[in-house]
Design an enzyme around this catalytic site. Structure first.
Site, PDB file in Angstrom:
ATOM      1  N   ILE A  62      -3.615  -9.590   2.653  1.00 39.26           N
ATOM      2  CA  ILE A  62      -3.983 -10.968   3.459  1.00 39.26           C
ATOM      3  C   ILE A  62      -5.535 -10.994   3.751  1.00 39.26           C
ATOM      4  CG2 ILE A  62      -2.198 -10.781   5.407  1.00 39.26           C
ATOM      5  CD1 ILE A  62      -4.059  -8.191   6.857  1.00 39.26           C
ATOM      6  N   ARG A  97      -6.693  17.007  16.179  1.00 36.27           N
ATOM      7  CA  ARG A  97      -7.080  15.779  15.677  1.00 36.27           C
ATOM      8  C   ARG A  97      -7.984  15.709  16.832  1.00 36.27           C
ATOM      9  NH1 ARG A  97      -3.184  10.766  16.359  1.00 36.27           N
ATOM     10  NH2 ARG A  97      -2.574  11.387  14.179  1.00 36.27           N
ATOM     11  N   PRO A 109       9.124  11.242  12.389  1.00 41.06           N
ATOM     12  CA  PRO A 109       9.720  11.944  10.110  1.00 41.06           C
ATOM     13  C   PRO A 109       8.801  12.651   9.680  1.00 41.06           C
ATOM     14  CG  PRO A 109       9.226   9.025  11.022  1.00 41.06           C
ATOM     15  CD  PRO A 109       8.347  10.215  12.407  1.00 41.06           C
ATOM     16  N   THR A 149       0.571  -1.310  -0.263  1.00 34.22           N
ATOM     17  CA  THR A 149       0.349  -0.115  -0.120  1.00 34.22           C
ATOM     18  C   THR A 149       0.795   1.277   0.152  1.00 34.22           C
ATOM     19  OG1 THR A 149       0.138   0.194   2.365  1.00 34.22           O
ATOM     20  CG2 THR A 149      -1.601  -1.109   1.561  1.00 34.22           C
ATOM     21  N   LYS A 187      -8.234  -2.063  15.547  1.00 34.40           N
ATOM     22  CA  LYS A 187      -7.306  -3.123  16.047  1.00 34.40           C
ATOM     23  C   LYS A 187      -8.087  -3.934  17.090  1.00 34.40           C
ATOM     24  CE  LYS A 187      -3.031  -3.052  15.394  1.00 34.40           C
ATOM     25  NZ  LYS A 187      -2.562  -3.848  14.255  1.00 34.40           N
ATOM     26  N   THR A 217      -1.843  -3.174  19.276  1.00 31.03           N
ATOM     27  CA  THR A 217      -1.555  -1.434  20.296  1.00 31.03           C
ATOM     28  C   THR A 217      -2.004  -1.151  21.231  1.00 31.03           C
ATOM     29  OG1 THR A 217      -1.774   1.187  19.740  1.00 31.03           O
ATOM     30  CG2 THR A 217      -3.410  -0.883  18.646  1.00 31.03           C
ATOM     31  N   ASP A 218      -1.285  -0.315  21.802  1.00 34.16           N
ATOM     32  CA  ASP A 218      -1.397  -0.133  23.292  1.00 34.16           C
ATOM     33  C   ASP A 218      -3.255   1.321  23.320  1.00 34.16           C
ATOM     34  OD1 ASP A 218      -0.764   2.590  21.963  1.00 34.16           O
ATOM     35  OD2 ASP A 218       0.738   2.795  23.950  1.00 34.16           O
ATOM     36  N   GLU A 219      -2.948   1.493  21.867  1.00 35.32           N
ATOM     37  CA  GLU A 219      -4.194   2.095  21.657  1.00 35.32           C
ATOM     38  C   GLU A 219      -5.631   1.522  21.980  1.00 35.32           C
ATOM     39  OE1 GLU A 219      -4.759   4.655  18.382  1.00 35.32           O
ATOM     40  OE2 GLU A 219      -2.467   4.925  18.290  1.00 35.32           O
ATOM     41  N   ALA A 256      -1.681  -3.973   8.820  1.00 29.96           N
ATOM     42  CA  ALA A 256      -2.536  -2.891   8.707  1.00 29.96           C
ATOM     43  C   ALA A 256      -2.272  -1.651   8.238  1.00 29.96           C
ATOM     44  CB  ALA A 256      -2.514  -3.029  10.568  1.00 29.96           C
ATOM     45  N   TYR A 263      -9.409   3.643  13.976  1.00 30.89           N
ATOM     46  CA  TYR A 263      -7.890   2.573  13.562  1.00 30.89           C
ATOM     47  C   TYR A 263      -8.348   2.086  14.894  1.00 30.89           C
ATOM     48  CZ  TYR A 263      -3.436   1.699  14.667  1.00 30.89           C
ATOM     49  OH  TYR A 263      -2.198   0.531  15.352  1.00 30.89           O
TER      50      TYR A 263
HETATM   51  P1  NAD Z   1       2.828   0.592   8.604  1.00 34.32           P
HETATM   52  O1  NAD Z   1       1.737   1.707   7.926  1.00 34.32           O
HETATM   53  O2  NAD Z   1       4.061   1.147   8.504  1.00 34.32           O
HETATM   54  O3  NAD Z   1       3.245  -0.532   7.193  1.00 34.32           O
HETATM   55  C1  NAD Z   1       2.021  -1.787   6.767  1.00 34.32           C
HETATM   56  C2  NAD Z   1       2.633  -2.573   6.189  1.00 34.32           C
HETATM   57  O4  NAD Z   1       1.587  -3.480   5.867  1.00 34.32           O
HETATM   58  C3  NAD Z   1       2.698  -2.201   4.828  1.00 34.32           C
HETATM   59  O5  NAD Z   1       3.823  -2.608   4.170  1.00 34.32           O
HETATM   60  C4  NAD Z   1       1.624  -2.271   3.718  1.00 34.32           C
HETATM   61  O6  NAD Z   1       1.768  -1.835   2.484  1.00 34.32           O
HETATM   62  C5  NAD Z   1       0.899  -3.307   4.566  1.00 34.32           C
HETATM   63  N1  NAD Z   1      -0.358  -3.674   4.151  1.00 34.32           N
HETATM   64  C6  NAD Z   1      -1.248  -3.093   4.369  1.00 34.32           C
HETATM   65  N2  NAD Z   1      -2.447  -4.065   4.274  1.00 34.32           N
HETATM   66  C7  NAD Z   1      -2.413  -4.498   4.037  1.00 34.32           C
HETATM   67  C8  NAD Z   1      -3.224  -5.927   2.786  1.00 34.32           C
HETATM   68  N3  NAD Z   1      -4.287  -5.804   3.093  1.00 34.32           N
HETATM   69  N4  NAD Z   1      -2.484  -7.242   3.323  1.00 34.32           N
HETATM   70  C9  NAD Z   1      -0.753  -6.753   2.915  1.00 34.32           C
HETATM   71  N5  NAD Z   1      -0.122  -6.045   3.403  1.00 34.32           N
HETATM   72  C10 NAD Z   1      -0.927  -4.616   3.453  1.00 34.32           C
HETATM   73  O7  NAD Z   1       2.532   0.290  10.328  1.00 34.32           O
HETATM   74  P2  NAD Z   1       4.003   0.100  11.177  1.00 34.32           P
HETATM   75  O8  NAD Z   1       3.614   1.418  11.871  1.00 34.32           O
HETATM   76  O9  NAD Z   1       4.806  -0.471  10.766  1.00 34.32           O
HETATM   77  O10 NAD Z   1       2.986  -0.934  12.119  1.00 34.32           O
HETATM   78  C11 NAD Z   1       2.174  -1.864  12.050  1.00 34.32           C
HETATM   79  C12 NAD Z   1       1.940  -2.998  12.795  1.00 34.32           C
HETATM   80  O11 NAD Z   1       2.305  -2.479  14.465  1.00 34.32           O
HETATM   81  C13 NAD Z   1       0.255  -2.380  12.635  1.00 34.32           C
HETATM   82  O12 NAD Z   1      -0.642  -4.018  12.618  1.00 34.32           O
HETATM   83  C14 NAD Z   1      -0.094  -1.869  13.875  1.00 34.32           C
HETATM   84  O13 NAD Z   1      -1.326  -1.870  14.225  1.00 34.32           O
HETATM   85  C15 NAD Z   1       1.466  -2.099  14.544  1.00 34.32           C
HETATM   86  N6  NAD Z   1       1.324  -0.726  15.714  1.00 34.32           N
HETATM   87  C16 NAD Z   1       2.311   0.224  15.381  1.00 34.32           C
HETATM   88  C17 NAD Z   1       2.980   1.135  16.113  1.00 34.32           C
HETATM   89  C18 NAD Z   1       3.680   2.115  15.808  1.00 34.32           C
HETATM   90  O14 NAD Z   1       3.555   3.723  16.414  1.00 34.32           O
HETATM   91  N7  NAD Z   1       3.863   2.563  15.077  1.00 34.32           N
HETATM   92  C19 NAD Z   1       2.684   0.366  18.101  1.00 34.32           C
HETATM   93  C20 NAD Z   1       2.165  -0.328  18.216  1.00 34.32           C
HETATM   94  C21 NAD Z   1       2.191  -1.995  17.322  1.00 34.32           C
HETATM   95  O1  DAU Z   2       0.412   4.218  20.356  1.00 29.05           O
HETATM   96  C1  DAU Z   2       0.590   3.163  19.512  1.00 29.05           C
HETATM   97  C2  DAU Z   2       0.328   3.863  18.294  1.00 29.05           C
HETATM   98  O2  DAU Z   2       1.190   4.740  17.669  1.00 29.05           O
HETATM   99  C3  DAU Z   2       0.393   2.782  16.483  1.00 29.05           C
HETATM  100  O3  DAU Z   2      -0.387   1.644  17.315  1.00 29.05           O
HETATM  101  C4  DAU Z   2       0.212   3.489  15.349  1.00 29.05           C
HETATM  102  O4  DAU Z   2      -0.174   2.667  14.609  1.00 29.05           O
HETATM  103  C5  DAU Z   2       0.659   4.675  15.288  1.00 29.05           C
HETATM  104  O5  DAU Z   2       1.008   5.178  14.446  1.00 29.05           O
HETATM  105  C6  DAU Z   2       0.878   5.828  16.676  1.00 29.05           C
HETATM  106  O6  DAU Z   2      -0.376   5.988  16.856  1.00 29.05           O
HETATM  107  P1  DAU Z   2      -0.230   7.760  17.330  1.00 29.05           P
HETATM  108  O7  DAU Z   2      -1.709   8.480  16.847  1.00 29.05           O
HETATM  109  O8  DAU Z   2      -0.014   8.115  18.723  1.00 29.05           O
HETATM  110  O9  DAU Z   2       1.107   8.325  16.676  1.00 29.05           O
HETATM  111  P2  DAU Z   2       0.944  10.054  15.300  1.00 29.05           P
HETATM  112  O10 DAU Z   2       2.551   8.950  14.662  1.00 29.05           O
HETATM  113  O11 DAU Z   2       0.479   9.875  13.871  1.00 29.05           O
HETATM  114  O12 DAU Z   2       1.328  10.980  16.602  1.00 29.05           O
HETATM  115  C7  DAU Z   2       1.850  10.998  17.615  1.00 29.05           C
HETATM  116  C8  DAU Z   2       1.571  11.936  18.210  1.00 29.05           C
HETATM  117  O13 DAU Z   2       1.794  13.685  18.109  1.00 29.05           O
HETATM  118  C9  DAU Z   2       0.225  12.198  19.178  1.00 29.05           C
HETATM  119  O14 DAU Z   2      -0.247  12.653  20.193  1.00 29.05           O
HETATM  120  C10 DAU Z   2      -0.332  13.403  17.914  1.00 29.05           C
HETATM  121  C11 DAU Z   2       0.646  13.977  17.230  1.00 29.05           C
HETATM  122  N1  DAU Z   2       1.314  14.485  16.251  1.00 29.05           N
HETATM  123  C12 DAU Z   2       1.057  13.842  14.853  1.00 29.05           C
HETATM  124  C13 DAU Z   2       1.497  14.743  13.678  1.00 29.05           C
HETATM  125  C14 DAU Z   2       1.104  13.681  12.832  1.00 29.05           C
HETATM  126  C15 DAU Z   2       1.385  16.136  15.850  1.00 29.05           C
HETATM  127  O15 DAU Z   2       1.232  16.700  16.967  1.00 29.05           O
HETATM  128  N2  DAU Z   2       1.938  16.649  14.878  1.00 29.05           N
HETATM  129  C16 DAU Z   2       2.035  15.754  13.931  1.00 29.05           C
HETATM  130  O16 DAU Z   2       1.766  16.219  12.618  1.00 29.05           O
END
Ligand code: NAD
Ligand code: DAU
Length: 335
Positions: A63, A275, A194, A40, A156, A125-127, A84, A152
């Site tokens: 998937i 948000r 990032p 994606t 989850k 996720t903790d969410e 996801a 979201y």
């Molecule tokens: P990401 O968005 O960077 O990556 C998701 C990946 O899943 C991508 O490579 C995408 O192509 C693939 N994907 C999406 N839909 C698909 C489908 N239908 N079939 C096959 N592949 C598909 O996500 P991330 O931040 O690496 O998160 C990975 C996992 O960890 C998720 O399940 C998320 O809920 C969980 N998680 C993320 C965080 C965080 O801080 N990013 C924290 C806790 C849990």
């Molecule tokens: O807690 C785990 C979760 O963390 C994962 O399950 C999610 O997949 C992952 O995306 C992340 O969710 P958040 O919503 O916490 O992450 P995000 O990076 O989007 O935002 C982090 C915090 O920063 C949140 O309080 C929103 C804020 N934010 C985000 C962006 C993109 C800003 O203040 N400015 C911004 O530009």
């Protein structure tokens, strides 16, 4: 101790999935990995560059595709399910893909895992627990009630419940981990850390939602990978493990660390519309995984982790620059 020989990693071309695949390739090279990823907007083949194809095989697929799963799943002894839709701001705009991938996709994988007798580790996720007040010291535990606030998080939570049901009803060997916010290399530029680093690199102002006082519990992605390995090899079936590293930090403080690491002043920040439904604070108690599985985080100096992450984005402009403009368009549209 279970030693997986053939792991199917869903979502292995995304941020955490690709870091996990690289960790397995480096630390457990006798384990073969198949990555199943739909590529994606969040998936990127470049995230897996340099890995040996005889150890890490890539399959481009969805998937939700039950027929494909019937071909891909047999022969594996473990599924680690990362795939996801992961970004809250996108789910607020349109939750449909979240329902498809996070709910139906998890269901399709569980059916295939059950059919072919494959262990299932679910990345969550903790969410799913909702949020905590800002001025309290309360932490979520494995026994906290499910109370998701966002579209979201609701999907989850639904996926976690499906995994629990497949364990209880069909006896599938399952484990679940609920982790806090990850940071590190290969994270998409839509995410907070990032986004701010690359905004500053392109001369744009960093953007904080609302007051900027919301708190996330940050963990380095490599610590998450090691924690997952400890669960899939030594965790008990039917159990949930929380993963976190005492990383509670407000968004303002995170931004200050980024500015410090980049040598820029932190006062040119834009405070933008909050948000909708913005969760205030996440914080996890990781006692279970530390005492039962003896996992401990290694990246305990957050300022240093931020410095290294800034360095990675400075050194990998060609990885993120092609995606930056379209990502910022998403945010402009949001207003
Ligand atoms: P990401 O968005 O960077 O990556 C998701 C990946 O899943 C991508 O490579 C995408 O192509 C693939 N994907 C999406 N839909 C698909 C489908 N239908 N079939 C096959 N592949 C598909 O996500 P991330 O931040 O690496 O998160 C990975 C996992 O960890 C998720 O399940 C998320 O809920 C969980 N998680 C993320 C965080 C965080 O801080 N990013 C924290 C806790 C849990
Ligand atoms: O807690 C785990 C979760 O963390 C994962 O399950 C999610 O997949 C992952 O995306 C992340 O969710 P958040 O919503 O916490 O992450 P995000 O990076 O989007 O935002 C982090 C915090 O920063 C949140 O309080 C929103 C804020 N934010 C985000 C962006 C993109 C800003 O203040 N400015 C911004 O530009």
């Amino acid at each position: 101790v279970f030693e997986p020989q053939n792991i199917l990693v869903t979502g292995g071309a995304g941020f955490i999935g690709s870091n996990f695949v690289r960790y397995v390739a480096q630390e457990h090279p006798s384990t073969h990995v198949t990555v199943l990823d739909a590529l994606t907007y969040a998936g990127n083949r470049a995230n897996l560059e340099g890995l040996v194809p005889s150890h890490v095989e890539f399959i481009h697929g969805n998937i939700c595709d039950a027929e494909l799963l019937n071909k891909v799943v047999p022969g594996h002894d473990l599924i680690v399910h990362f795939a996801a839709e992961s970004h809250n701001d996108r789910a607020i705009e349109n939750a449909q893909p979240f329902l498809e991938t996070n709910v139906d996709g998890t269901y399709q994988l569980l059916v295939a895992a059950q059919r072919y007798g494959v262990r299932f580790h679910h990345i969550s996720t903790d969410e799913v627990f909702g949020d905590l007040p800002l001025n309290s010291t309360e932490l979520f535990t494995e026994n906290s009630p499910y109370n998701p606030s966002s579209p979201y998080a609701a999907t989850k939570a639904a996926s976690d419940h499906l995994v629990r049901a497949w364990h209880r009803t069909y006896g599938l060997y399952t484990t679940i981990s609920n982790c806090s916010n990850n940071y590190g290399p290969y994270q998409h530029v839509e995410k907070f850390i990032p986004r701010q680093i690359t905004n500053i690199l392109q001369g744009r102002a960093p953007e904080l939602y609302g007051s900027g006082l919301n708190i996330r519990d940050w963990i380095h992605v490599d610590d998450h990978s090691r924690a997952i390995w400890s669960i899939v090899t030594r965790g008990r079936s039917g159990q949930t493990y929380l993963i976190a590293a005492n990383g509670q930090t407000s968004n303002r403080e995170v931004l200050s660390l980024i500015c410090e690491a980049m040598g820029v002043r932190a006062d040119a920040v834009h405070f933008v519309t909050d948000r909708p439904g913005h969760d205030r604070r996440y914080a996890l108690d990781a006692t279970k995984i530390t005492t039962e599985l003896h996992w401990h985080p290694q990246h305990t100096d957050f300022a240093r982790g931020i410095e290294q992450t800034v360095r990675w984005y400075v050194d990998h402009r060609s990885w993120w620059e092609p995606y930056k403009a379209q990502t910022e368009e998403l945010y402009n549209h949001r207003g």
